[in-house]
Design a protein around this motif. Sequence first.
Motif, PDB file in Angstrom:
ATOM      1  N   ALA A 177     -10.830   2.032   3.876  1.00  0.00           N
ATOM      2  CA  ALA A 177     -11.063   2.312   2.698  1.00  0.00           C
ATOM      3  C   ALA A 177      -9.780   1.909   2.043  1.00  0.00           C
ATOM      4  O   ALA A 177      -9.836   1.570   0.815  1.00  0.00           O
ATOM      5  N   GLN A 178      -8.411   1.991   2.450  1.00  0.00           N
ATOM      6  CA  GLN A 178      -7.153   1.834   2.062  1.00  0.00           C
ATOM      7  C   GLN A 178      -6.686   0.175   2.194  1.00  0.00           C
ATOM      8  O   GLN A 178      -5.840   0.026   1.351  1.00  0.00           O
ATOM      9  N   ALA A 179      -7.311  -0.522   3.005  1.00  0.00           N
ATOM     10  CA  ALA A 179      -7.178  -2.044   3.005  1.00  0.00           C
ATOM     11  C   ALA A 179      -7.875  -2.455   1.989  1.00  0.00           C
ATOM     12  O   ALA A 179      -8.691  -2.265   1.306  1.00  0.00           O
ATOM     13  N   LEU A 180      -7.504  -4.098   1.956  1.00  0.00           N
ATOM     14  CA  LEU A 180      -8.238  -4.919   0.950  1.00  0.00           C
ATOM     15  C   LEU A 180      -9.454  -5.081   1.430  1.00  0.00           C
ATOM     16  O   LEU A 180      -9.864  -4.912   2.689  1.00  0.00           O
ATOM     17  N   SER A 181     -10.448  -5.403   0.359  1.00  0.00           N
ATOM     18  CA  SER A 181     -11.711  -5.754   0.666  1.00  0.00           C
ATOM     19  C   SER A 181     -11.709  -7.089   1.572  1.00  0.00           C
ATOM     20  O   SER A 181     -10.820  -7.897   1.448  1.00  0.00           O
TER      21      SER A 181
ATOM     22  N   SER B 251       0.780  -1.252   0.116  1.00  0.00           N
ATOM     23  CA  SER B 251       0.124   0.032   0.112  1.00  0.00           C
ATOM     24  C   SER B 251       0.917   1.343   0.056  1.00  0.00           C
ATOM     25  O   SER B 251       1.609   1.318   0.965  1.00  0.00           O
ATOM     26  N   GLU B 252       0.545   2.216  -0.873  1.00  0.00           N
ATOM     27  CA  GLU B 252       1.437   3.234  -0.978  1.00  0.00           C
ATOM     28  C   GLU B 252       1.018   4.335  -0.254  1.00  0.00           C
ATOM     29  O   GLU B 252       1.513   5.527   0.102  1.00  0.00           O
ATOM     30  N   VAL B 253      -0.125   4.312   0.260  1.00  0.00           N
ATOM     31  CA  VAL B 253      -0.799   5.467   1.243  1.00  0.00           C
ATOM     32  C   VAL B 253      -1.306   4.618   2.318  1.00  0.00           C
ATOM     33  O   VAL B 253      -2.157   3.670   2.157  1.00  0.00           O
TER      34      VAL B 253
END
Length: 284
Positions: A265-269, A214-216
């Motif tokens: 929201a940034q994590a995997l579903s 993850s870049e963010v």
Amino acid sequence: MSVDGEAVDPGWEVDPDDEWGVAVIATVGRQLKLRREAVGMRAAEFGEAVGYGEDLVYKIEGGKRIPRQEYLDRADEVLGAGGLITATWEDVKKVRYPKKVRELAKLEAQAVEIGVYECNIIAGLLQTPEHARAVISAAQPPYSPDDVERMVTARLARQSVFERDPAPSIHFVLEEAALRRPIGGTMVWRRQLERLLEVGRLHNVMLQVMPLNSEVHSGLDGRIEVLKFPDGTAVGRSDGAFSGRPTTDPKQLRILELRYGTIRAQALSPGESLSLIEQLLGET
């Protein structure tokens, strides 16, 4: 039960700062002493009959030690108390865990929604007994074996939240790095991954993983926990906000909810997260 001829400790130390716990254990200890003396048994004689050392008998009767259920059951039998000593377990079990853990467990037991982001380890609500023991035992300076077992037992007791009816809505965000770390060895690690899959498939649980690529990432300040209750109130805590103290302030809660929502929201579903865990399990 004994090791090298010495009786295994039948309880845990009482936290002197836990006023309620101190009062309960002192009352139970006094009852045990009065019943032992009423039947004319010396402490050493009683200790031999129940399978524990004389010094431990004195500690429990003096309110310095929290007895375990098997100790009370055996004492009831030896003293012919007809179930009265065994019945004290209902009070003892309410104070057998540290005060902070009891307070957290009480909040989790009342919440209708639980949200947890854990940055360095697998969340305590998700840990297997073996994984919890390995994590707690790794602390420095090390805890005593007795304290390790007490903390493991307390952590597992909180997991009764998954058995509640009606079931609360529970969501977790875990770090991929924590899932890849074989805490406790390969077999413990495998069982922990299997446990994550079991819980992640429950109808009221949503489990997500923050990927390493993850870049963010809005969770670099540390863990977050937000609990919401039936009356619309909430309590939250974050390592990186408000000195890490629990808060019920609406403005502070909005900040925590914003951070937690962004992390989700940034994590995997949830589906992608379970697939990743299955992949890691297949690689072990």
